[in-house]
Design a protein around this motif. Sequence first.
Motif: not given
Length: 64
Positions: A40-48, A50-57, A1-4
Motif C-alpha cells: 500500500x505504501x509503495x502504491x501511494x509513493x508511486x502515485x505521489x 506520478x502526481x509530481x508531489x514528491x520526487x524520488x531521488x 489529492x484526497x486519498x487518505x
Amino acid sequence: MTDPTQILVLLNLADAAQTAGIAYQGAAKISRETRLTRRTVQKALKQLVADGIIELVSPGGGRG
C-alpha cells in the motif's frame, strides 16, 4: 489529492524530512510507522511521484 492513504504517507515523509526537505524513508519504515502494508505504501509513493508531489531521488538500496 484526497486519498487518505497518500496523505498519511506524505505526512510521514514530511515528519521525517530534514531541513532541506529530504526524507530518507524506505517503504518498509513508512509501513511500520503508519501501520499500512508495504505494498500500500509503495502504491501511494508511486502515485505521489506520478502526481509530481514528491520526487524520488535515489530508488532502492536502503534498509527500511
